[in-house]
Design a protein around this motif. Structure first.
Motif, PDB file in Angstrom:
ATOM      1  N   HIS A  17       7.208  12.901   1.026  1.00 56.17           N
ATOM      2  CA  HIS A  17       5.923  13.572   0.868  1.00 56.17           C
ATOM      3  C   HIS A  17       4.934  13.132   1.957  1.00 56.17           C
ATOM      4  CE1 HIS A  17       5.169   9.764  -1.365  1.00 56.17           C
ATOM      5  NE2 HIS A  17       3.958   9.889  -0.856  1.00 56.17           N
ATOM      6  N   GLU A  18       3.874  13.910   2.124  1.00 54.92           N
ATOM      7  CA  GLU A  18       2.828  13.554   3.079  1.00 54.92           C
ATOM      8  C   GLU A  18       2.213  12.211   2.685  1.00 54.92           C
ATOM      9  OE1 GLU A  18       1.937  14.959   5.790  1.00 54.92           O
ATOM     10  OE2 GLU A  18       2.791  16.974   5.721  1.00 54.92           O
ATOM     11  N   LYS A  49      -9.338   5.354  -5.640  1.00 57.17           N
ATOM     12  CA  LYS A  49      -8.404   4.682  -6.554  1.00 57.17           C
ATOM     13  C   LYS A  49      -8.618   3.173  -6.553  1.00 57.17           C
ATOM     14  CE  LYS A  49      -5.138   8.341  -5.435  1.00 57.17           C
ATOM     15  NZ  LYS A  49      -3.951   8.711  -4.643  1.00 57.17           N
ATOM     16  N   LEU A  50      -8.856   2.609  -5.374  1.00 61.05           N
ATOM     17  CA  LEU A  50      -9.038   1.162  -5.311  1.00 61.05           C
ATOM     18  C   LEU A  50     -10.381   0.753  -5.901  1.00 61.05           C
ATOM     19  CD1 LEU A  50      -7.415   0.201  -1.906  1.00 61.05           C
ATOM     20  CD2 LEU A  50      -6.381   0.708  -4.125  1.00 61.05           C
ATOM     21  N   ARG A  51     -11.386   1.594  -5.762  1.00 52.13           N
ATOM     22  CA  ARG A  51     -12.659   1.301  -6.418  1.00 52.13           C
ATOM     23  C   ARG A  51     -12.498   1.336  -7.942  1.00 52.13           C
ATOM     24  NH1 ARG A  51     -17.851   3.909  -3.103  1.00 52.13           N
ATOM     25  NH2 ARG A  51     -18.110   2.079  -1.759  1.00 52.13           N
ATOM     26  N   ARG A  52     -11.758   2.315  -8.453  1.00 54.59           N
ATOM     27  CA  ARG A  52     -11.529   2.360  -9.900  1.00 54.59           C
ATOM     28  C   ARG A  52     -10.745   1.129 -10.357  1.00 54.59           C
ATOM     29  NH1 ARG A  52      -8.398   7.310 -12.774  1.00 54.59           N
ATOM     30  NH2 ARG A  52     -10.462   8.325 -12.788  1.00 54.59           N
ATOM     31  N   LEU A  53      -9.744   0.739  -9.592  1.00 54.98           N
ATOM     32  CA  LEU A  53      -8.932  -0.423  -9.938  1.00 54.98           C
ATOM     33  C   LEU A  53      -9.788  -1.673 -10.031  1.00 54.98           C
ATOM     34  CD1 LEU A  53      -5.814  -1.024 -10.313  1.00 54.98           C
ATOM     35  CD2 LEU A  53      -5.864  -1.820  -7.942  1.00 54.98           C
ATOM     36  N   GLY A  97       5.945 -11.134 -13.494  1.00 56.16           N
ATOM     37  CA  GLY A  97       6.953 -10.077 -13.498  1.00 56.16           C
ATOM     38  C   GLY A  97       7.483  -9.728 -12.125  1.00 56.16           C
ATOM     39  N   GLY A  98       7.162 -10.536 -11.124  1.00 53.44           N
ATOM     40  CA  GLY A  98       7.669 -10.296  -9.781  1.00 53.44           C
ATOM     41  C   GLY A  98       6.698  -9.526  -8.905  1.00 53.44           C
ATOM     42  N   GLU A  99       7.218  -8.994  -7.812  1.00 54.50           N
ATOM     43  CA  GLU A  99       6.414  -8.244  -6.843  1.00 54.50           C
ATOM     44  C   GLU A  99       6.680  -6.751  -7.000  1.00 54.50           C
ATOM     45  OE1 GLU A  99       5.780  -9.497  -2.557  1.00 54.50           O
ATOM     46  OE2 GLU A  99       7.169  -7.804  -2.264  1.00 54.50           O
ATOM     47  N   HIS A 100       5.591  -5.974  -7.028  1.00 59.05           N
ATOM     48  CA  HIS A 100       5.702  -4.520  -7.210  1.00 59.05           C
ATOM     49  C   HIS A 100       4.822  -3.851  -6.150  1.00 59.05           C
ATOM     50  CE1 HIS A 100       7.895  -5.040 -10.988  1.00 59.05           C
ATOM     51  NE2 HIS A 100       7.167  -6.141 -11.077  1.00 59.05           N
ATOM     52  N   THR A 101       5.398  -2.903  -5.430  1.00 58.52           N
ATOM     53  CA  THR A 101       4.791  -2.339  -4.222  1.00 58.52           C
ATOM     54  C   THR A 101       4.312  -0.915  -4.469  1.00 58.52           C
ATOM     55  OG1 THR A 101       6.360  -3.650  -2.920  1.00 58.52           O
ATOM     56  CG2 THR A 101       5.181  -1.880  -1.773  1.00 58.52           C
ATOM     57  N   VAL A 102       3.093  -0.628  -4.019  1.00 55.64           N
ATOM     58  CA  VAL A 102       2.560   0.735  -4.036  1.00 55.64           C
ATOM     59  C   VAL A 102       2.214   1.076  -2.585  1.00 55.64           C
ATOM     60  CG1 VAL A 102       0.881   2.329  -5.018  1.00 55.64           C
ATOM     61  CG2 VAL A 102       1.616   0.334  -6.340  1.00 55.64           C
ATOM     62  N   PRO A 103       3.117   1.770  -1.877  1.00 52.85           N
ATOM     63  CA  PRO A 103       2.924   1.988  -0.442  1.00 52.85           C
ATOM     64  C   PRO A 103       2.453   3.402  -0.117  1.00 52.85           C
ATOM     65  CG  PRO A 103       5.232   2.321  -0.994  1.00 52.85           C
ATOM     66  CD  PRO A 103       4.493   2.115  -2.296  1.00 52.85           C
ATOM     67  N   GLY A 104       1.526   3.505   0.813  1.00 57.69           N
ATOM     68  CA  GLY A 104       1.107   4.814   1.301  1.00 57.69           C
ATOM     69  C   GLY A 104       0.292   5.585   0.279  1.00 57.69           C
ATOM     70  N   TRP A 105       0.359   6.905   0.395  1.00 61.22           N
ATOM     71  CA  TRP A 105      -0.407   7.803  -0.476  1.00 61.22           C
ATOM     72  C   TRP A 105       0.375   8.007  -1.779  1.00 61.22           C
ATOM     73  CZ3 TRP A 105      -4.956   9.532  -1.523  1.00 61.22           C
ATOM     74  CH2 TRP A 105      -5.144  10.724  -2.211  1.00 61.22           C
ATOM     75  N   GLN A 106      -0.188   7.498  -2.878  1.00 60.74           N
ATOM     76  CA  GLN A 106       0.494   7.535  -4.164  1.00 60.74           C
ATOM     77  C   GLN A 106      -0.479   7.974  -5.257  1.00 60.74           C
ATOM     78  OE1 GLN A 106       3.669   7.172  -4.320  1.00 60.74           O
ATOM     79  NE2 GLN A 106       4.123   6.183  -2.349  1.00 60.74           N
ATOM     80  N   PRO A 107       0.034   8.529  -6.346  1.00 61.92           N
ATOM     81  CA  PRO A 107      -0.849   8.907  -7.452  1.00 61.92           C
ATOM     82  C   PRO A 107      -1.489   7.679  -8.094  1.00 61.92           C
ATOM     83  CG  PRO A 107       1.458   9.154  -8.085  1.00 61.92           C
ATOM     84  CD  PRO A 107       1.447   8.876  -6.609  1.00 61.92           C
ATOM     85  N   TRP A 108      -2.649   7.904  -8.694  1.00 64.08           N
ATOM     86  CA  TRP A 108      -3.390   6.811  -9.318  1.00 64.08           C
ATOM     87  C   TRP A 108      -2.526   6.002 -10.273  1.00 64.08           C
ATOM     88  CZ3 TRP A 108      -6.666   3.177 -10.236  1.00 64.08           C
ATOM     89  CH2 TRP A 108      -6.906   2.748 -11.545  1.00 64.08           C
ATOM     90  N   GLU A 109      -1.678   6.659 -11.038  1.00 62.57           N
ATOM     91  CA  GLU A 109      -0.928   5.971 -12.091  1.00 62.57           C
ATOM     92  C   GLU A 109      -0.038   4.851 -11.561  1.00 62.57           C
ATOM     93  OE1 GLU A 109      -2.464   9.734 -13.427  1.00 62.57           O
ATOM     94  OE2 GLU A 109      -1.135   9.274 -11.721  1.00 62.57           O
ATOM     95  N   ARG A 110       0.353   4.937 -10.283  1.00 57.66           N
ATOM     96  CA  ARG A 110       1.208   3.894  -9.718  1.00 57.66           C
ATOM     97  C   ARG A 110       0.509   2.526  -9.693  1.00 57.66           C
ATOM     98  NH1 ARG A 110       5.377   5.141  -6.044  1.00 57.66           N
ATOM     99  NH2 ARG A 110       5.520   2.856  -5.846  1.00 57.66           N
ATOM    100  N   TYR A 111      -0.799   2.525  -9.535  1.00 57.22           N
ATOM    101  CA  TYR A 111      -1.511   1.256  -9.381  1.00 57.22           C
ATOM    102  C   TYR A 111      -1.567   0.455 -10.686  1.00 57.22           C
ATOM    103  CZ  TYR A 111      -2.662   3.041  -4.796  1.00 57.22           C
ATOM    104  OH  TYR A 111      -2.554   3.519  -3.514  1.00 57.22           O
ATOM    105  N   PRO A 112      -2.079   1.018 -11.783  1.00 56.55           N
ATOM    106  CA  PRO A 112      -2.042   0.231 -13.023  1.00 56.55           C
ATOM    107  C   PRO A 112      -0.630  -0.068 -13.498  1.00 56.55           C
ATOM    108  CG  PRO A 112      -2.837   2.467 -13.439  1.00 56.55           C
ATOM    109  CD  PRO A 112      -2.794   2.287 -11.959  1.00 56.55           C
TER     110      PRO A 112
END
Length: 306
Positions: free
Chosen positions: A181-182, A23-27, A207-222
């Motif tokens: 979730h795991e 996911k981070l490589r795609r980002l 737009g402020g700070e937005h957090t994506v913590p732990g194991w999350q689906p790809w859509e959370r990043y964009p």
């Protein structure tokens, strides 16, 4: 396009961080030109021998690998079924990454990646200074003589401890989070306080700070990136063809190849398959790898090869 600050809290021996690499490589591939990225080394594995002088990293390996097998069931990234020793600590590897940051983010990012590969692909984690320097010799652009000196410098010690302390000041979002979730992103107890889980990414912008913590689906990043800066997404770079991917990255796992290049993507001719029986990776012949990796099965099994 609006620029977004990204702060990544991570550790080379975290299997969830390893699982998030596709996911981070795609980002980075799609929108890297508008991301101001800062990597914070969180120090996941305390010095086990300091806490227990009888700690045996070889004896601990099967149990550690068993945990990583469980994570693999969620991430589909390779796990080290033949792990030769459990990492004894995170600190030396983290300090090496901080030392490489003095040589530039590109070199530091490459070293962090090959540290992960030494563990999760080659089953031989580079967790000591001699192992790290041996591995760094194979990373293009690395001044290994400088790295050897900088790892033990006061400057690197200061930045490492600053990273460690920052990781243990999690924001209110993850402290109050109650995911189940795991790989959940809730702040994790650490001593008398809390820390971010790995990986955690903070996206900051108008737009402020937005957090994506732990194991999350790809859509959370964009989504977090767009929330931080509404114009930051825009048209991104088209996903790579396999030839482009391997020109950019010396090694891709089977999961990364399909995630980045599309289902059914095949590696180009000349790329070597690295198969240890617990997930396949594909490496260019010149890809960095640890010298004490053992006798993994290396073949020329590629889409265009023999």
């Amino acid at each position: 396009m609006g620029a977004v600050e990204v702060v990544e809290y991570t550790d080379p021996w975290c299997s969830w961080a390893w699982g998030t690499e596709p996911k981070l490589r795609r980002l980075r591939w799609r929108w890297g030109d508008r991301l101001q990225w800062r990597t914070v080394m969180g120090d996941l594995v305390a010095d086990r021998k300091a806490g227990d002088p009888s700690f045996d990293p070889v004896a601990a390996a099967p149990r550690t690998a068993g945990h990583w097998q469980h994570v693999h069931e969620h991430t589909a990234m390779p796990w080290p079924v033949g792990l030769r020793w459990a990492p004894a600590s995170s600190a030396v590897a983290a300090r090496a990454v901080k030392a490489c940051q003095l040589q530039g983010d590109v070199v530091a990012r490459a070293l962090l990646r090959v540290l992960r590969e030494s563990c999760f692909v080659y089953s031989a984690p580079a967790d000591s200074k001699p192992r790290i320097l041996d591995l760094a010799e194979t990373v293009p652009g690395t001044d290994v003589r400088r790295l050897a000196a900088d790892i033990d410098s006061d400057e690197v010690a200061t930045t490492f401890w600053a990273d460690r302390d920052e990781t243990r000041r999690p924001n209110a979002y993850v402290v109050s989070l109650r995911e189940t979730h795991e790989g959940k992103g809730n702040a994790k107890p650490d001593g008398d306080g809390w820390r971010y889980v790995f990986p955690t990414l903070l996206f900051r912008g108008p737009g402020g700070e937005h957090t994506v913590p732990g194991w999350q689906p790809w859509e959370r990043y964009p989504a977090a990136m767009e929330a931080a800066a509404a114009e930051s997404l825009g048209p991104g770079r088209p996903d790579p063809e396999p030839e482009e991917a391997f020109a950019t990255w010396p090694l891709l796992t089977e999961r990364e190849l399909s995630f980045l290049c599309g289902e059914g993507a095949r590696p180009p001719a000349g790329v070597v398959s690295v198969d240890w029986g617990a997930g396949t990776a594909f490496a260019r012949p010149d890809a960095p790898r640890p010298s004490p990796a053992g006798e993994g099965r290396l073949t020329a099994r590629t889409a265009g090869g023999p």
